[in-house]
Scaffold this active site. Structure first.
Site, PDB file in Angstrom:
ATOM      1  N   HIS A 216      -3.596   4.345   4.805  1.00 26.59           N
ATOM      2  CA  HIS A 216      -4.637   3.315   4.966  1.00 26.59           C
ATOM      3  C   HIS A 216      -5.982   3.859   4.487  1.00 26.59           C
ATOM      4  CE1 HIS A 216      -7.128   0.184   6.713  1.00 26.59           C
ATOM      5  NE2 HIS A 216      -7.808   1.137   7.295  1.00 26.59           N
TER       6      HIS A 216
ATOM      7  N   TYR B  91       4.047   5.241  11.549  1.00 28.27           N
ATOM      8  CA  TYR B  91       4.414   3.846  11.850  1.00 28.27           C
ATOM      9  C   TYR B  91       5.324   3.179  10.813  1.00 28.27           C
ATOM     10  CZ  TYR B  91       0.277   3.203   8.843  1.00 28.27           C
ATOM     11  OH  TYR B  91      -0.622   3.285   7.807  1.00 28.27           O
TER      12      TYR B  91
ATOM     13  N   ARG C 198       0.870  -1.185   0.000  1.00 26.73           N
ATOM     14  CA  ARG C 198       0.000   0.000   0.000  1.00 26.73           C
ATOM     15  C   ARG C 198       0.902   1.228   0.000  1.00 26.73           C
ATOM     16  NH1 ARG C 198      -1.119   2.593   4.589  1.00 26.73           N
ATOM     17  NH2 ARG C 198      -1.345   0.816   5.973  1.00 26.73           N
TER      18      ARG C 198
END
Ligand SMILES: Cc1ncc(C[n+]2csc(CCOP(=O)(O)OP(=O)(O)O)c2C)c(N)n1
Length: 399
Positions: free
Chosen positions: A258, A267, A254
């Site tokens: 998100h 993160y 990805r």
């Protein structure tokens, strides 16, 4: 004492087009030149559509959106392998698959804008499933239906790496294996479940091996290689049409957030991101098509212009449709017959909404019309809008 090995398994990995855009002829699917360019166009369309959707959300013109940026090969290569009357059962990140199956972009935007119209079941596409991992059960049910009816068709369901930790996903695979359901379980292992990395999602070495316990075939494919994905998806669908379900793990990444509510810089590292940048599915496929003489600068520019025009038009349609929405209609599509408690909530919502134009349209309705979904509610206009767009073939697939 007897001590024997009773099971042994391996997982195959497939790649047709490598990171430099060189094709392994032995793995190449049979695709004609026009289809190849069309797959490229769909991948470009999907990426740009996602960029525009993110921008709309940032400007406050749309709600949360889950981009598929980086996953175009996995989605286009698999969706294009299905026949139009085979059911696609998606999660919330399947914009490229929707566009490949001809869904118009304005309908994806309507979904992101919170409009019921965006969730309509149309052209054998289920609406996006928000609860993680619930939709593979629907595909198992559809696939079992095909088996019972003796139909040579398969349902294909999409989900992420995180979803494979959900019991529902295993149960869907298990029941499919037991009942010969015509189902393909297409996992896009994009390495992250929001902030949970693949490494801590499961100790299993591959996700594809999760098929083993269900007694069905599992295969891994380079999910950034559209030709490898097409090849694997075609085989999986053929097998499923005969009552042998398959689990496909497409290894991808990805590239973006998100959803538009997320910030991946919290993160993951820039190194991780730049490592996958070199494996971008569109760059690789474009290099191959240019080498084959199927694309040059002129053709790429023309495709870019067509995409910009198409999306501008679709965004206008989405906005025009949104103007005519009656928010209270969200209560009308939950049950076939609205229970009294929901009817009470609807009335409270209408009373408290205080939206001049919408309120006056609602006031003009009789109780009966309201209960019937109301022809005078404004939804009719939205439907007309949608029908016009479909008549004109303003869709991801149309040129
Ligand atoms: C049943 C359930 N639990 C938790 C959530 C919150 N949630 C939304 S997306 C997501 C991660 C999904 O990751 P993955 O399955 O890998 O799919 P991806 O978003 O990466 O495509 C979670 C935990 C949810 N929507 N549904």
């Amino acid at each position: 004492m007897v001590r024997d090995q009773v099971a042994d398994f391996s997982v195959e990995y497939v790649q047709a087009l490598d990171e430099e855009g060189d094709l392994d002829a032995a793995q190449a699917p049979d695709v004609d030149d026009d289809q190849l360019v069309e797959m490229y166009r769909l991948m470009r369309l999907s990426r740009r559509a996602d960029e525009r959707a993110i921008a709309l959300q940032r400007r406050g013109e749309s709600g949360t959106y889950a981009p598929a940026i980086g996953q175009e090969a996995a989605q286009v290569g698999s969706a294009i392998a299905m026949t139009p009357d085979e059911w696609m059962v998606p999660s919330f990140r399947e914009s490229a698959a929707f566009l490949t199956r001809g869904a118009p972009f304005h309908r994806l935007l309507w979904y992101a804008m919170g409009m019921e119209e965006g969730a309509e079941v149309a052209d054998a596409n289920f609406p996006p499933a928000i609860p993680v991992g619930t939709q593979p059960l629907h595909a198992a049910g559809i696939g079992w239906g095909h088996e019972i009816a003796g139909e040579r068709k398969a349902a294909l369901t999409y989900f992420g790496d995180g979803a494979t930790s959900e019991g529902d996903v295993y149960e869907a695979m298990n029941v499919s294996g037991a009942l010969d359901a015509h189902a393909v379980f297409f996992c896009q292992n994009n390495q992250w479940a929001i902030s949970t990395p693949r490494e801590t999602q499961t100790r299993a070495e591959t996700l594809a091996q999760k098929a083993v316990a269900a007694g069905i075939e599992g295969v891994q494919v380079d999910g950034n290689d559209v030709l490898g994905v097409l090849s694997v998806a075609r085989d999986a669908l053929e097998s499923a049409r005969e009552g042998d379900p398959v689990f496909v793990e497409a290894l991808t990444f990805r590239r973006s957030m998100h959803t538009t509510s997320d910030d991946p810089s919290v993160y993951r590292t820039e190194e991780q991101e730049s490592e996958w940048e070199t494996r971008d599915p569109i760059v690789r496929f474009e290099a191959y098509l240019r080498n084959e003489g199927l694309l040059d600068d002129d053709r790429v520019d023309r495709i870019t212009d067509e995409i910009e025009e198409l999306l501008a038009d679709e965004i206008d349609r989405a906005k025009a449709g949104r103007e005519q929405v009656v928010p209270a209609e969200m209560f009308d599509h939950v049950f076939a017959e609205t229970p009294p408690e929901l009817q009470r909530q609807r009335e409270t919502f209408e009373r408290e909404q205080g939206d001049g134009e919408v309120a006056s349209a609602e006031e003009g309705m009789s109780g009966e019309e309201r209960a019937a979904g109301g022809e005078v509610s404004g939804r009719g206009d939205v439907r007309e809008e949608r029908e016009t767009s479909e008549d004109e073939e303003v869709s991801g697939r149309g040129e």
